[in-house]
Design an enzyme around this catalytic site. Structure first.
Site, PDB file in Angstrom:
ATOM      1  CE1 TYR A   1     -14.646  -1.133 -15.193  1.00 50.02           C
ATOM      2  CE2 TYR A   1     -16.143  -3.004 -15.396  1.00 50.02           C
ATOM      3  CZ  TYR A   1     -15.195  -2.164 -15.941  1.00 50.02           C
ATOM      4  OH  TYR A   1     -14.772  -2.350 -17.224  1.00 50.02           O
TER       5      TYR A   1
ATOM      6  N   GLY B   1     -12.812  -5.206   4.113  1.00 49.29           N
ATOM      7  CA  GLY B   1     -12.117  -4.724   2.907  1.00 49.29           C
ATOM      8  C   GLY B   1     -11.178  -5.786   2.347  1.00 49.29           C
TER       9      GLY B   1
ATOM     10  CG  HIS C   1      -3.098  -8.223   2.816  1.00 52.21           C
ATOM     11  ND1 HIS C   1      -2.463  -7.927   1.649  1.00 52.21           N
ATOM     12  CD2 HIS C   1      -4.111  -7.331   2.915  1.00 52.21           C
ATOM     13  CE1 HIS C   1      -3.051  -6.901   1.064  1.00 52.21           C
ATOM     14  NE2 HIS C   1      -4.058  -6.523   1.819  1.00 52.21           N
TER      15      HIS C   1
ATOM     16  CE1 TYR D   1      -3.957  -2.032   0.131  1.00 51.17           C
ATOM     17  CE2 TYR D   1      -2.754  -3.296   1.771  1.00 51.17           C
ATOM     18  CZ  TYR D   1      -3.811  -3.162   0.904  1.00 51.17           C
ATOM     19  OH  TYR D   1      -4.729  -4.173   0.797  1.00 51.17           O
TER      20      TYR D   1
ATOM     21  NE  ARG E   1     -11.297  -9.434  -5.127  1.00 51.29           N
ATOM     22  CZ  ARG E   1     -12.134  -8.573  -5.713  1.00 51.29           C
ATOM     23  NH1 ARG E   1     -13.269  -8.985  -6.258  1.00 51.29           N
ATOM     24  NH2 ARG E   1     -11.863  -7.288  -5.749  1.00 51.29           N
TER      25      ARG E   1
HETATM   26  N1  SAM Z   1     -10.631  -1.942   5.999  1.00 49.94           N
HETATM   27  C1  SAM Z   1     -10.031  -0.957   5.116  1.00 49.94           C
HETATM   28  C2  SAM Z   1     -10.951  -0.706   3.953  1.00 49.94           C
HETATM   29  O1  SAM Z   1     -11.836  -1.538   3.690  1.00 49.94           O
HETATM   30  O2  SAM Z   1     -10.831   0.331   3.283  1.00 49.94           O
HETATM   31  C3  SAM Z   1      -8.633  -1.319   4.659  1.00 49.94           C
HETATM   32  C4  SAM Z   1      -8.453  -2.581   3.935  1.00 49.94           C
HETATM   33  S1  SAM Z   1      -6.837  -2.812   3.240  1.00 49.94           S
HETATM   34  C5  SAM Z   1      -7.334  -3.865   1.928  1.00 49.94           C
HETATM   35  C6  SAM Z   1      -6.011  -3.973   4.274  1.00 49.94           C
HETATM   36  C7  SAM Z   1      -5.326  -3.384   5.498  1.00 49.94           C
HETATM   37  O3  SAM Z   1      -4.878  -4.456   6.335  1.00 49.94           O
HETATM   38  C8  SAM Z   1      -4.103  -2.549   5.167  1.00 49.94           C
HETATM   39  O4  SAM Z   1      -4.215  -1.287   5.748  1.00 49.94           O
HETATM   40  C9  SAM Z   1      -2.928  -3.363   5.731  1.00 49.94           C
HETATM   41  O5  SAM Z   1      -1.887  -2.544   6.208  1.00 49.94           O
HETATM   42  C10 SAM Z   1      -3.594  -4.145   6.847  1.00 49.94           C
HETATM   43  N2  SAM Z   1      -2.922  -5.413   7.166  1.00 49.94           N
HETATM   44  C11 SAM Z   1      -2.606  -6.427   6.313  1.00 49.94           C
HETATM   45  N3  SAM Z   1      -1.999  -7.432   6.970  1.00 49.94           N
HETATM   46  C12 SAM Z   1      -1.927  -7.042   8.282  1.00 49.94           C
HETATM   47  C13 SAM Z   1      -1.400  -7.664   9.469  1.00 49.94           C
HETATM   48  N4  SAM Z   1      -0.802  -8.866   9.431  1.00 49.94           N
HETATM   49  N5  SAM Z   1      -1.516  -6.996  10.634  1.00 49.94           N
HETATM   50  C14 SAM Z   1      -2.109  -5.762  10.688  1.00 49.94           C
HETATM   51  N6  SAM Z   1      -2.602  -5.135   9.593  1.00 49.94           N
HETATM   52  C15 SAM Z   1      -2.519  -5.765   8.409  1.00 49.94           C
END
Ligand code: SAM
Length: 265
Positions: free
Chosen positions: A186, A135, A140, A28, A169
């Site tokens: 989209y 989200g 991840h 990100y 998803r």
């Molecule tokens: N919930 C928000 C939204 O829907 O707009 C953000 C979603 S974004 C796809 C995923 C977020 O998860 C990112 O900000 C990322 O830094 C955080 N993230 C991913 N893996 C993580 C982990 N192991 N521990 C803490 N945060 C994590």
């Protein structure tokens, strides 16, 4: 004057080999996050989600909520505005800074905590009525150990009758039909086009294209719906209910998203 170098996405020579739970810190990058927030109008996002999360939290009598994946603050801010007492966690400092700025603009103060889910209870001692991880964030995590550890940490951070709301998803569709279908997703209109560029059992690499032709990628783990449900049960959640999509985009057979509501009891 020191000039700060901007982080860029770097997947090396072989991007499809990048399958690491720590990589989210570098995905990100500023340009991506800024564009995302600029183009995905929060108003449109709110109306497409409806008040599903707020209703579910209220139905369970939740007051103290942990937003585990704060990102740029969309859900944290919505939940604060709806009257919940919210703590906002993210493993990325850049995201928390952006979320705090976004909240300030809406005259809210975010209670942010920088913590990785896998060691959540080391950094957060409070216990919550609910945790939201939204989200498509859980994607991840690239190893089963990390997924189990995260869910166990979420479980431990909940009060005895707390709930976890986690969305993902619909990867079953992509895995089963292959990315040959080239379904384009989209986001809120046609501002952001997301397409799977590579899919195998251990990786879904998505390509995001913005109207100015700039392109970013995310490497994600393709979670099968029933696999996530099984993990939730195995870490101790008693009752797991899975919903398909938010009200506006509901298609019976192939929702784009699943939402799991897991009860601790
Ligand atoms: N919930 C928000 C939204 O829907 O707009 C953000 C979603 S974004 C796809 C995923 C977020 O998860 C990112 O900000 C990322 O830094 C955080 N993230 C991913 N893996 C993580 C982990 N192991 N521990 C803490 N945060 C994590």
């Amino acid at each position: 004057m020191a000039i700060q170098e901007k982080k860029v996405q770097d997947y090396g020579d072989n991007p499809i080999e990048v399958r690491d739970s720590d990589h989210y810190q570098n995905e990100y990058v500023e340009g991506f996050v800024e564009k995302w927030d600029e183009l995905i109008n929060w108003q449109a996002r709110s109306s497409s989600e409806g008040d599903f999360f707020i209703k579910t939290l209220r139905e369970h009598g939740a007051e103290r909520v942990l937003d585990a994946a704060t990102g740029t603050g969309f859900h944290s801010i919505r939940l604060i505005e709806a009257g919940f007492n919210v703590a906002s966690v993210d493993g990325s400092v850049e995201m928390l800074v952006k979320a705090f700025e976004n909240a300030t603009r809406k005259e809210q103060i975010l209670r942010t905590v920088h913590a990785d889910w896998r060691w959540l209870t080391r950094d957060v001692q409070e216990r919550f009525d609910a945790i939201v991880c939204l989200g498509n964030s859980f994607t991840h995590l690239f190893s089963e150990k990390d997924r189990r550890k995260t869910l166990a940490e979420f479980y431990a951070a909940l009060k005895h009758d707390g709930i976890l709301i986690l969305d993902q998803r619909n990867y079953d569709l992509i895995l089963d039909e292959g990315f040959k279908t080239k379904h384009t997703y989209y986001y809120c209109g046609d501002n952001v086009q997301a397409e799977p560029e590579h899919v195998d059992d251990g990786l879904a690499r998505f390509r995001y294209q913005f109207p100015d032709e700039s392109v970013y990628h995310l490497n994600m783990f393709p979670l099968r719906k029933d696999y996530v449900r099984r993990l939730l049960h195995e870490v101790g959640f008693q009752e797991v209910t899975t919903y398909g999509d938010f009200q506006e985009t509901y298609h019976q057979d192939d929702p784009d998203f699943f939402i799991h509501v897991a009860k601790k009891e």
